[in-house]
Every structure is written in C-alpha cells, then in structure tokens.
Design a protein around this motif. Structure first.
Motif, PDB file in Angstrom:
ATOM      1  N   SER A 144       0.831  -1.215   0.000  1.00 42.12           N
ATOM      2  CA  SER A 144       0.000   0.000   0.000  1.00 42.12           C
ATOM      3  C   SER A 144       0.863   1.262   0.000  1.00 42.12           C
ATOM      4  N   LEU A 145       2.040   1.187   0.624  1.00 42.56           N
ATOM      5  CA  LEU A 145       2.967   2.330   0.563  1.00 42.56           C
ATOM      6  C   LEU A 145       3.386   2.593  -0.889  1.00 42.56           C
ATOM      7  N   GLY A 146       3.681   1.510  -1.600  1.00 42.48           N
ATOM      8  CA  GLY A 146       4.051   1.638  -3.015  1.00 42.48           C
ATOM      9  C   GLY A 146       2.914   2.221  -3.835  1.00 42.48           C
ATOM     10  N   PHE A 147       1.685   1.698  -3.603  1.00 47.66           N
ATOM     11  CA  PHE A 147       0.518   2.211  -4.332  1.00 47.66           C
ATOM     12  C   PHE A 147       0.306   3.689  -3.995  1.00 47.66           C
ATOM     13  N   GLY A 148       0.554   4.026  -2.714  1.00 51.35           N
ATOM     14  CA  GLY A 148       0.402   5.419  -2.282  1.00 51.35           C
ATOM     15  C   GLY A 148       1.378   6.334  -2.987  1.00 51.35           C
ATOM     16  N   MET A 149       2.579   5.818  -3.248  1.00 54.85           N
ATOM     17  CA  MET A 149       3.571   6.632  -3.963  1.00 54.85           C
ATOM     18  C   MET A 149       3.110   6.936  -5.391  1.00 54.85           C
ATOM     19  N   VAL A 150       2.466   5.950  -6.005  1.00 53.21           N
ATOM     20  CA  VAL A 150       1.964   6.177  -7.372  1.00 53.21           C
ATOM     21  C   VAL A 150       0.853   7.237  -7.340  1.00 53.21           C
ATOM     22  N   THR A 151      -0.086   7.078  -6.405  1.00 50.98           N
ATOM     23  CA  THR A 151      -1.172   8.066  -6.272  1.00 50.98           C
ATOM     24  C   THR A 151      -0.585   9.447  -5.995  1.00 50.98           C
ATOM     25  N   ALA A 152       0.416   9.480  -5.109  1.00 48.75           N
ATOM     26  CA  ALA A 152       1.058  10.755  -4.752  1.00 48.75           C
ATOM     27  C   ALA A 152       1.743  11.376  -5.965  1.00 48.75           C
ATOM     28  N   ALA A 153       2.348  10.534  -6.800  1.00 52.97           N
ATOM     29  CA  ALA A 153       3.050  11.040  -7.984  1.00 52.97           C
ATOM     30  C   ALA A 153       2.081  11.754  -8.933  1.00 52.97           C
TER      31      ALA A 153
END
Lengths: 288, 436
Positions: A7-16
């Motif tokens: 979820s941290l990785g997915f959050g980074m994509v959303t954040a990007a």
C-alpha cells in the motif's frame, strides 16, 4: 506487513499523479489569484486528447506531451477569455470560483456530449509487475513516479534558480509591488497559466493512465483530492503541494489496507481538517 | 509563495468553496395528463455520473418500442415519444428531477428506468402522482412493499445474489471473494450473497467495497489477490469495474481470476470499458454473468430486434449495439412499454387510474386469452374483440401482488468479439437451495 509495503508503493503512485496536478493548481492559484475549479475538467479534456492520439496508433507517451501542450493552450484561453475579463470588472474571488464551477460543468458535459457515457482505456502495456521489498509496481507506474520526480525537480529549478521563477514568486507575494519593481506581471501571469496548464495536461493524461479506465467526469473527486493536497501543504506553496500530495496519496492507500477502502478518500479530508485546525496555514505556510 | 495572512484568507475561501461544491452537488412539483398531443414516456435514469451508461440503454429500448407502437397507429390516436430525465444516479438530484418532470411534461403516460440509485426516493413520488412506472431496480424493499403504480420485470437483487452463488457452485468454486460498488444498487447484493455462500458450504475469503468515485483500487485488488479466491463475485459500474479488474490482473501476475457478474454487466458500455482495460480475450475466458432468460429467436424477438436495431445510433456512442438485444434494461422495458400501451388501448383510456389494472390482466393473461408477441398483433387482436396476453422478448410475465415478475435465470458470457452467448441455465431448485 506485505500489505503495508504494497500500500505504501501504491500510495507513492497516487502521490506522484496528485503531485503533478497539485503543483500546477497551486502555482496557478498563487500567481493569478484564481482558484480555478475548472482545473479537473481541463485535466479530463486533455486525457481524452491523449486518448485520441493513442487511438490513432501513436504511443501514449507522445499523447502525454500533446496533452501538456493542449492543457497549456486551454488554460491560457480560459484566462484570456473568461477569468481576466471578470477580474478587470472587479469581480470578487468567490464569484470567480462560481464562474470556474460553471466552466467545469460546461467542459465536462460538453465533453460527455462528444465522447458519450462510455469509459475508455489507453492502449498501453503496463509491463511486468516488479516486486521489490514488498512493493508491487508495474513498469508504467514506475515511469509515472519518474515523470513526477522530473516535473517536481523542474518546478524547483524554475522557482529557485531562474529569473522567471523569482518574478513568479514576487508576483505571487505582491503583484502591485512586483509591477513597481519593473516586473511585467501580466506576462508573468500568462506564462504561469501556460506552465500550470501544461502540468494540468500532463496530470490529466497520467491520471487516466494510472486509473486504467476513465470517463468524462472521472476527475470530479480527484479535484477534491487536489484541493486537499494543496491546502494541506499550504495554499500557494508549490513545495507544500508536493508534500500534501505525498501525505494524501500514502494516507489514502494505507487506510484502504487497514480501514475499510470505502472511506479511503474520507481519510484525506480528516487529515486536511486536522491540519487546518492545528496549523491553518498548512504544512509549509509559515515558511513563506 | 504567499504571506500567512493571505494564506489564511485563502483557507477561508477554501472553506467557502467546499460549501459551494457541496451545494452544487444538490439539485421541485408534479402532474400528468392526457391531452390531445403525443404521449410521452419518460426515461428517468442516470445519464451522467458513474452510472451514466444506464439511461441510454433504457432510452434505446423506448425508441424501439415507440417505433413499433407508432408504426401500428399509436395509442388511441396519440403518437408516443420518449424523453430522458437525468437523475445523475443520486437521490439528491433524482427527487427534484422527478418533480420537474411532472411539472414540465404534458401528456406524461409512463415512466421507465428508475434504477436502484434513485428508486427508493422517486417511486413514492411517481406513485403519489398516479403514473405507471416500470422500474429497473432490484432492491429488496420492493419485494414486499406495495406501490399501486410500480411494476418490475427484472429480477430482485436477492435472486440475483443466489444466482451468482449458484453459478459458482456449478463451476465447483469453493473460495469466494466479493467486490461490490458502494452504491445502493450494488450493496444490496452483498448480504444475501454472504448468506448464500455460507449456505452453499463455500468459504468467503474477502469482501471489498469499491468506492465508485475513486479512480484506483490497487490496495483493494492486492487484498483480494492475497486471499487467493477461486472466483470474484462483483458488480461495480462506471469506470470502477474496468480499473479494479485490470489491477487484479496486474497484481495476479497477468492472469485474471475468474469473475461472476450480475445482469448489469450484460451491457455494451460495461463491455467496452472492461474489455478495453483487461483485453477482450481475457474477458471472454474469465467472465460469466447471471441474466434472466430472454428470447433469442421467435416472433417476439424478431419484432423487438427489428425495432431496436432500426433506432441504432439515436442514443449516441454505445459500443456494440447488438448487446442491447440481451441487455435486461432494453428487453424488459420494451416489454413494459408494450404492456402499458396495450393496457391503454384495452381500457380505452390513457389515464393511469383507469388502465393500470389492465397491465396485470394483459401481462398475466386470463383463461382463454390469445397470446400476442408484439404491439401490432395485440392491437389487431383487441380490435377483433379478443382478450390478450402479451408475451414479449423477455418471456411470459407473472406479476405477483407486489407487481414483481421474475423469470428463469441463464448464464451468459461474452465471446472475443463482444457478442453475448448463453452458456448455461440455472434451475429454480438451485436458487431455492441457497435462499435464506
């Protein structure tokens, strides 16, 4: 633990994706004094133009570039054709916000009348899913993160090291004083609409690329997330918007993993409310 | 870039903006009549918002049915036309839209559409205006609540939930994951599906609620993939299904987990969206849906398909229009419009208080009634002094005391070209065995 890292990785994509759009939005707001709620509608128009390019058999990455150019042109046109005439007549900021809401409906429903109610997807392979330290990201997602980092570095370079960036910051701080100092603020405002519009266009295309499937009204909720990121970071603060996007992106995805996913966007607003209560100027507001 | 005082002022503006946005999201009075002009059928359904694909299906059905009616001479000297009324799939917008529809529509003869998004809010209003409505909602509250003017030719959600689990049983799946949208229409499937999964002796390994306004569902997809289900039972309209299922495929190493959908996924917009995201061949090999048995041959189907296909293109960009020939919204509302029009002719009145009882009479039939399969045949039989029973492309109607008529279920899928194929049948016994 795996789910946390994922979820941290997915959050980074959303954040990007959110960072590209939020920085453009907040830059526009700071320099032009227009809280342009039609930003999300321009994003989705650009996403559809990238789709048209892609449907013609051309790479979606070229479509992203076309979306950037179109976003810049539409934004300048909106400023010249709508916002500036209202500002010259002394229309209040809140009335201009209402005007931008009207523009949102015109753009979205106009687009829907053309493209219909169907949702569409870009023709692009996501590539293999890479598993690194619990993160699960596709090649396209990594490219989106890379694109966002490049965009953020470019904005940083512009604001910190160029004459134009200094002129933008001066115009944002006090337009009259900046004009007195010899800065051609009208030109600065136009260039700001161009740059922020380009970020809007890129934001729209990568938003659609990341979502996988999109329709004419897909950016409605995303605009609210942009507002949350912008006000969390401090309105008018480009670096604040980057930080706000990171907090919102990771916050929503991690909450989806451990709280019910239905409330993942609510978490963004809880974070915003807490921030406004504790620090009304946002994360970076006091450093202006 | 701005001073703190400015930032505070902007924060205040932001608070105003949030209030304005909330107000903008909110959105009326009433009447129906029978003057001398054309009669109007209102398609009250979402045309914008996440469920925007639903309204056009019903409108296509209305265009097809009114074409058949007008070509056969109309109703009691009136031609019939269609009007779309956008509910945006939200009760807050649907209620004023419904009131405005009654206030602004002369000769409103019939209402169609009414999905689960707005049915609970608008059906009482339509009923109090004494206007017949053929609804597309499967909500359970209409299983046991009587509205004089409300009719339903689609399956209750309860039965569809059982049908999905029955398909899973037929395919010998044992580990089930649920992924339903957070709209009212999709959430009504969840509780009965969980109950049926338990009753079938299967294991529920995950249950995810998908926010239809969100744009990515990676964490939800990761949780489902981690639970290793044999199959995912799902209904999520708009862009949600496409985004969610493509993420499931990505996170499952490029292999799709089998999917069982509801009848709402037998829809060209759903197909276009999902096949675009996961690939037509992947969809063809991994997806099935429950659907009510509808005709695919015979005179009723022939009349229906000819009239519907003649109106192709009038509802805009719909994807594969042929999918409408099996879409529940198109088939059953076509039957509903024909039933209402024939009831008006037999009652010799377009006043719903007069013709309403004839809807049941013509739908269920009476002993000795002549079976007719099209509006034109029905008019001819009525002119000949016969009593009739209408059996359209949706099959025989059997209204119960709540005006619900449910038929038999079949299992549908798409082939790689997007054509709907029937690949199985479900027996009433299979469904009863799963009922709570």
């Amino acid at each position: 633990m795996n789910l946390l890292f994922a979820s941290l990785g997915f959050g980074m994509v959303t954040a990007a994706v959110l960072a590209i759009a939020s920085v453009g939005f907040t830059m526009q707001f700071a320099v032009t004094d227009v809280l342009n709620l039609a930003y999300g509608a321009v994003m989705i128009v650009c996403a559809y133009v990238a789709y048209a390019v892609n449907q013609a058999g051309i790479s979606i990455w070229f479509g992203v570039a076309v979306a950037a150019v179109l976003g810049a042109l539409i934004s300048v046109a909106l400023n010249r054709g709508v916002y500036t005439p209202f500002q010259r007549r002394g229309t209040s900021p809140i009335a201009i916000v209402i005007v931008s809401l009207g523009l949102t409906l015109i753009l979205e429903f106009g687009l829907q009348a053309i493209v219909g109610g169907n949702n569409v997807s870009y023709r692009v392979s996501q590539g293999p899913t890479l598993h690194v330290g619990g993160l699960q990201l596709t090649v396209v997602q990594l490219v989106i993160i890379g694109l966002s980092v490049v965009a953020m570095l470019a904005v940083h370079t512009l604001l910190a090291f160029t004459k134009l960036g200094k002129a933008m910051r001066a115009t944002a701080a006090d337009r009259s004083l900046a004009r007195t100092c010899g800065i051609r603020t009208d030109r600065v405002v136009t260039v700001t609409w161009l740059i922020s519009g380009a970020l809007c266009g890129v934001g729209g295309a990568v938003f659609a690329l990341d979502a996988g499937s999109f329709g004419a009204t897909s950016t409605d909720l995303f605009l609210v997330l942009i507002l949350a990121a912008v006000f969390l970071g401090g309105p008018g603060q480009s670096y604040g918007a980057m930080l706000g996007a990171l907090v919102i992106g990771i916050g929503t995805e991690v909450s989806a993993a451990y709280v019910t996913p239905e409330y993942k966007d609510v978490v963004a607003f809880v974070l915003l409310l807490i921030m406004l209560a504790v620090r009304p100027t946002g994360l970076l507001g006091s450093r202006a | 870039m701005v001073h703190n005082a400015v930032a505070r002022r902007m924060a205040a503006v932001a608070a105003c903006v949030v209030a304005v946005v909330a107000l903008a999201a909110c959105g009326g009075t009433a009447s129906s009549g029978s003057g001398s002009g054309p009669l109007t059928i209102a398609d009250l359904a979402p045309f914008t918002g996440p469920d925007a694909a639903l309204g056009p299906i019903y409108l296509a059905s209305c265009f097809g049915a009114t074409r058949a009616i007008n070509n056969a001479g109309g109703v009691l000297g009136h031609t019939v036309n269609c009007k779309s009324v956008d509910t945006r799939g939200d009760p807050a917008d649907a209620v004023p839209a419904t009131r405005q529809m009654f206030a602004s529509t002369s000769n409103l003869a019939l209402v169609i559409g009414v999905t689960s998004d707005e049915a609970a809010s608008v059906v009482p209003i339509i009923n109090s205006n004494k206007t017949v409505v053929f609804g597309m909602t499967g909500q359970s509250e209409f299983d046991s609540t009587h509205f004089d003017y409300f009719y339903r030719l689609v399956a209750p959600d309860l039965d569809e939930s059982y049908a999905m689990v029955a398909i899973a049983q037929q395919k010998h799946y044992s580990k089930i994951a649920l992924a339903f949208g957070n709209d009212i229409g999709s959430q009504t499937f969840v509780a009965p599906a969980i109950s049926a999964v338990k009753k079938a002796g299967m294991t529920l390994v995950d249950n995810e609620t998908l926010d239809l306004h969100a744009t990515t569902f990676r964490t939800e997809a990761a949780k489902i993939v981690a639970a290793h289900p044999d199959v995912i039972l799902t209904e999520a309209l708009g862009a949600t299904a496409a985004s969610f299922l493509s993420e499931v495929k990505q996170l499952n190493g490029g292999t799709m987990i089998p999917i069982i959908g509801t009848s709402a996924s037998i829809d060209p917009a759903w197909y276009t969206s999902v096949s675009g995201a996961i690939g037509a061949s992947t969809l063809a090999s991994s997806f099935v849906a429950d659907n009510l048995v509808v005709e695919s041959t015979g005179p009723a189907y022939l009349a229906f398909s000819q009239n519907l296909l003649a109106e192709k293109g009038k509802v805009g960009n719909t994807g594969n229009f042929n999918t409408y020939l099996t879409a529940p919204g198109a088939v059953h509302l076509y039957d509903g419009i024909n039933l209402a029009a024939l009831a008006m002719i037999e009652a010799k009145s377009t006043d719903a208080t007069v013709f309403r009882p004839f809807v049941e009479k013509i739908g269920n039939g009476v002993p000795g009634a002549t079976v007719v399969t099209s509006f034109a045949d029905g008019v001819a039989a009525l002119k000949a002094g016969k009593t009739i029973r209408y059996v359209g492309p949706g099959g025989p109607t059997n209204f119960d005391s709540f005006h619900d008529s449910t038929g038999l279920f079949e299992v549908d899928t798409y082939d790689a070209t997007g054509q709907v194929k029937v690949v199985g049948q479900l027996t009433p016994q299979e469904l009863r065995a799963l009922a709570g």
